[in-house]
Scaffold this active site. Sequence first.
Site, PDB file in Angstrom:
ATOM      1  N   GLU A 439       0.835  -1.222   0.000  1.00 32.98           N
ATOM      2  CA  GLU A 439       0.000   0.000   0.000  1.00 32.98           C
ATOM      3  C   GLU A 439       0.862   1.261   0.000  1.00 32.98           C
ATOM      4  OE1 GLU A 439      -2.911   0.340  -0.727  1.00 32.98           O
ATOM      5  OE2 GLU A 439      -3.399  -1.783  -0.631  1.00 32.98           O
TER       6      GLU A 439
HETATM    7  C1  LIG Z   1       2.915  -9.613   0.469  1.00 34.87           C
HETATM    8  C2  LIG Z   1       2.582  -8.555  -0.524  1.00 34.87           C
HETATM    9  C3  LIG Z   1       1.250  -8.276  -0.809  1.00 34.87           C
HETATM   10  C4  LIG Z   1       0.930  -7.319  -1.762  1.00 34.87           C
HETATM   11  N1  LIG Z   1      -0.386  -7.110  -2.110  1.00 34.87           N
HETATM   12  C5  LIG Z   1      -0.675  -6.345  -3.190  1.00 34.87           C
HETATM   13  C6  LIG Z   1      -1.996  -6.291  -3.734  1.00 34.87           C
HETATM   14  O1  LIG Z   1      -2.942  -6.888  -3.204  1.00 34.87           O
HETATM   15  N2  LIG Z   1      -2.204  -5.567  -4.865  1.00 34.87           N
HETATM   16  C7  LIG Z   1      -1.202  -4.891  -5.495  1.00 34.87           C
HETATM   17  O2  LIG Z   1      -1.452  -4.277  -6.513  1.00 34.87           O
HETATM   18  N3  LIG Z   1       0.066  -4.911  -4.995  1.00 34.87           N
HETATM   19  C8  LIG Z   1       0.347  -5.620  -3.882  1.00 34.87           C
HETATM   20  N4  LIG Z   1       1.624  -5.665  -3.389  1.00 34.87           N
HETATM   21  C9  LIG Z   1       2.653  -4.875  -4.016  1.00 34.87           C
HETATM   22  C10 LIG Z   1       3.126  -3.730  -3.144  1.00 34.87           C
HETATM   23  O3  LIG Z   1       2.154  -2.735  -3.080  1.00 34.87           O
HETATM   24  C11 LIG Z   1       4.472  -3.254  -3.719  1.00 34.87           C
HETATM   25  O4  LIG Z   1       5.423  -4.243  -3.384  1.00 34.87           O
HETATM   26  C12 LIG Z   1       4.872  -1.905  -3.176  1.00 34.87           C
HETATM   27  O5  LIG Z   1       4.043  -0.915  -3.705  1.00 34.87           O
HETATM   28  C13 LIG Z   1       6.318  -1.557  -3.505  1.00 34.87           C
HETATM   29  O6  LIG Z   1       6.613  -1.776  -4.859  1.00 34.87           O
HETATM   30  P1  LIG Z   1       7.887  -2.637  -5.255  1.00 34.87           P
HETATM   31  O7  LIG Z   1       7.834  -3.892  -4.495  1.00 34.87           O
HETATM   32  O8  LIG Z   1       7.939  -2.731  -6.726  1.00 34.87           O
HETATM   33  O9  LIG Z   1       9.112  -1.809  -4.724  1.00 34.87           O
HETATM   34  P2  LIG Z   1       9.828  -0.626  -5.518  1.00 34.87           P
HETATM   35  O10 LIG Z   1       8.824   0.332  -6.023  1.00 34.87           O
HETATM   36  O11 LIG Z   1      10.777  -1.211  -6.496  1.00 34.87           O
HETATM   37  O12 LIG Z   1      10.635   0.073  -4.342  1.00 34.87           O
HETATM   38  C14 LIG Z   1      11.930  -0.348  -3.905  1.00 34.87           C
HETATM   39  C15 LIG Z   1      12.491   0.703  -2.953  1.00 34.87           C
HETATM   40  O13 LIG Z   1      12.605   1.965  -3.647  1.00 34.87           O
HETATM   41  C16 LIG Z   1      11.922   2.971  -2.931  1.00 34.87           C
HETATM   42  N5  LIG Z   1      11.290   3.916  -3.853  1.00 34.87           N
HETATM   43  C17 LIG Z   1      10.615   3.631  -5.002  1.00 34.87           C
HETATM   44  N6  LIG Z   1      10.130   4.759  -5.533  1.00 34.87           N
HETATM   45  C18 LIG Z   1      10.482   5.775  -4.704  1.00 34.87           C
HETATM   46  C19 LIG Z   1      10.290   7.174  -4.707  1.00 34.87           C
HETATM   47  N7  LIG Z   1       9.564   7.776  -5.640  1.00 34.87           N
HETATM   48  N8  LIG Z   1      10.806   7.897  -3.670  1.00 34.87           N
HETATM   49  C20 LIG Z   1      11.523   7.302  -2.698  1.00 34.87           C
HETATM   50  N9  LIG Z   1      11.749   5.984  -2.655  1.00 34.87           N
HETATM   51  C21 LIG Z   1      11.222   5.221  -3.635  1.00 34.87           C
HETATM   52  C22 LIG Z   1      10.875   2.232  -2.103  1.00 34.87           C
HETATM   53  O14 LIG Z   1      10.481   2.993  -0.973  1.00 34.87           O
HETATM   54  C23 LIG Z   1      11.603   0.963  -1.740  1.00 34.87           C
HETATM   55  O15 LIG Z   1      12.399   1.163  -0.613  1.00 34.87           O
HETATM   56  C24 LIG Z   1       1.958  -6.589  -2.400  1.00 34.87           C
HETATM   57  C25 LIG Z   1       3.298  -6.856  -2.092  1.00 34.87           C
HETATM   58  C26 LIG Z   1       3.615  -7.833  -1.183  1.00 34.87           C
HETATM   59  C27 LIG Z   1       5.063  -8.119  -0.922  1.00 34.87           C
END
Ligand SMILES: Cc1cc2nc3c(=O)[nH]c(=O)nc-3n(C[C@H](O)[C@H](O)[C@H](O)COP(=O)(O)OP(=O)(O)OC[C@H]3O[C@@H](n4cnc5c(N)ncnc54)[C@H](O)[C@@H]3O)c2cc1C
Length: 596
Positions: A439
């Site tokens: 989220e």
């Molecule tokens: C168990 C689990 C359940 C989930 N459930 C759902 C679901 O039901 N539906 C759904 O759609 N998604 C879901 N997600 C996805 C989740 O919302 C994403 O994992 C989350 O939004 C982060 O995206 P990412 O994993 O690609 O990390 P990334 O976006 O790759 O981020 C990696 C790092 O970079 C940082 N970062 C990225 N962009 C910025 C920025 N602009 N400024 C500063 N820092 C930044 C982040 O804070 C983080 O530390 C789920 C994930 C997990 C692990």
Amino acid sequence: MSYRAPVKDMLFCMTELAHLDEVAKIPGFEDFGAETAQAVLEECAKLNEDVVAPLNWEGDKNPSSWKDGVVTTTPGFKEAFRQFAEGGWQGMQHPVEFGGQGLPKTIGAACIEMLNSANLSFALCPLLTDGAIEALLTAGSPEQQQAFIPKMIEGAWTGTMNLTEPQAGSDLALVRTRAEPQADGTYKIFGTKIFITYGEHDMAENIVHLVLARVQGAPEGVKGISLFICPKFLLNADGSLGARNDVHCVSIEHKIGIKASPTAVLQFGDHGGAVGYLIGQENRGLEYMFIMMNAARYAVGVQGIAIAERAYQKAAAFAKERVQSRPVDGSLPGSGPIIHHPDVKRMLMTMRALTEGCRAMALTAAAAYDAAHKHPDAEVRRQNQAYYEFMVALVKGYSTEASLEVTNLGVQVHGGMGFIEETGAAQYYRDAKILTIYEGTTAIQANDLVGRKTVRDGGATARAVAQQVAATEVQLAARDSVAARSMHKRLQAAREAYAQVVDFVVGNTKASPNAVFAGSVPYLMLTGNLVAGWQMARALLVAEERLAAGEDTDFMRAKISTARFYAEHILTRVPGLRDAILEGGDSVTALALESF
Ligand SMILES: Cc1cc2nc3c(=O)[nH]c(=O)nc-3n(C[C@H](O)[C@H](O)[C@H](O)COP(=O)(O)OP(=O)(O)OC[C@H]3O[C@@H](n4cnc5c(N)ncnc54)[C@H](O)[C@@H]3O)c2cc1C
């Protein structure tokens, strides 16, 4: 130790801090005063303590599993979900006309906390369903609302939120799932979604996927994303379940925590295209999804409070039983329970203060939500909406970071017994870690706090919060107790530090974005720390009055001690955060990329 719902503290926050009596004056909420709240919480506690909580450990040991596209949840989950649905809990906060109970969020949020304390993995299914219902209520057509909402409220169907793709996590501008318009007004959806919570499971007859996708020819970026309903089973004309839609679960993830919650990879359209129904207008999908995300972000913040509460209860019980070492003050002749050691007490007090502070922040924010949605006066609605939106970033960002600190301390209180799995303290720590990621990560909440919540209105909402804190300081200054004096000193220092940071953020974001965003998470932590501390200050003021009147003296004494601890050990972090934000930006960004 089994979970006991903190009904008394929840009622205290609701009635004394969130002013449930005022909420109950809002048309539509007249039936929901303190008595009803107590009855609802006690009933909710029974279900969660007796039915849901015992499945928490089982879910960790025996998680959801996948075979040939079918997901089987932890034994007991299906039956518990049936009881949850039959009790009407899914419809708690939803409109009566769709079969819900129409409860204010001020009461509903406490029930959601209990469900999550009982079992974070289990609670995620209703959490996502709530979000789907809310999005449809806001942007769905009357026909879509009638077709899908009552079934979700009944618990016959559940909802999901499909945003994430392998290349699109925090950055939804990169979403590639595509939607092709069909002659009959529907769309065919093609693409892969990952990490979809309860994207496939066996607890309900149908799953209502809300999916972000790009209609052919739509603009690049976030302005070209639309939102679709893509049910697992299509509906016949009479609303009954029809053909299987072309959306399939190709695997689920293996995770460090919330293992019982199935996290699905969903493949849309591998067999000709998944049928999707557009919600609202094309290209406005992200705007609608934000409604769902805001509901879900608040709820994830409550998950943080919930897991913190459970970790605290377990640690406190352990500390009373585990005998180790003679107390430093010689109060026992030999080794005694570790709760006698000041450092163990410090850990327990930190856990307790953070949990209670975050709960008070969340429930007062919930009251603002209720006023923002239903108050008859438009100006009152506007003010409360601004306050609530500001708070959502804190409830999500701060409470979840706090839950990591609390669950970490929970392991520490247990010593080596915390590091091994048998006590269960480690599960809370592992489960809590997801809360700062999904989220929107903490950084994404902090970006939101800086950009949309602080800079966009020139700091008006942020400064209005400072004014409210200052009003509480005036009340504290009129008291002469040690606790009130201590709180006054720390709250004032924290509020002044906050005001300096707000000026810095408002004044520099445009010209020096790196300098401000280097401190965005510290700003979020500082603000959450202040706001939760402010609520503890308000709690202290009430508790002193109640104590003087001889009411519930043990509870009131404990509240005063906890508030004072918050002031002296947690609010005192604020000036350090201020210095890091105002003076530490350069050292964050100084190192050349090649040096990492
Ligand atoms: C168990 C689990 C359940 C989930 N459930 C759902 C679901 O039901 N539906 C759904 O759609 N998604 C879901 N997600 C996805 C989740 O919302 C994403 O994992 C989350 O939004 C982060 O995206 P990412 O994993 O690609 O990390 P990334 O976006 O790759 O981020 C990696 C790092 O970079 C940082 N970062 C990225 N962009 C910025 C920025 N602009 N400024 C500063 N820092 C930044 C982040 O804070 C983080 O530390 C789920 C994930 C997990 C692990």
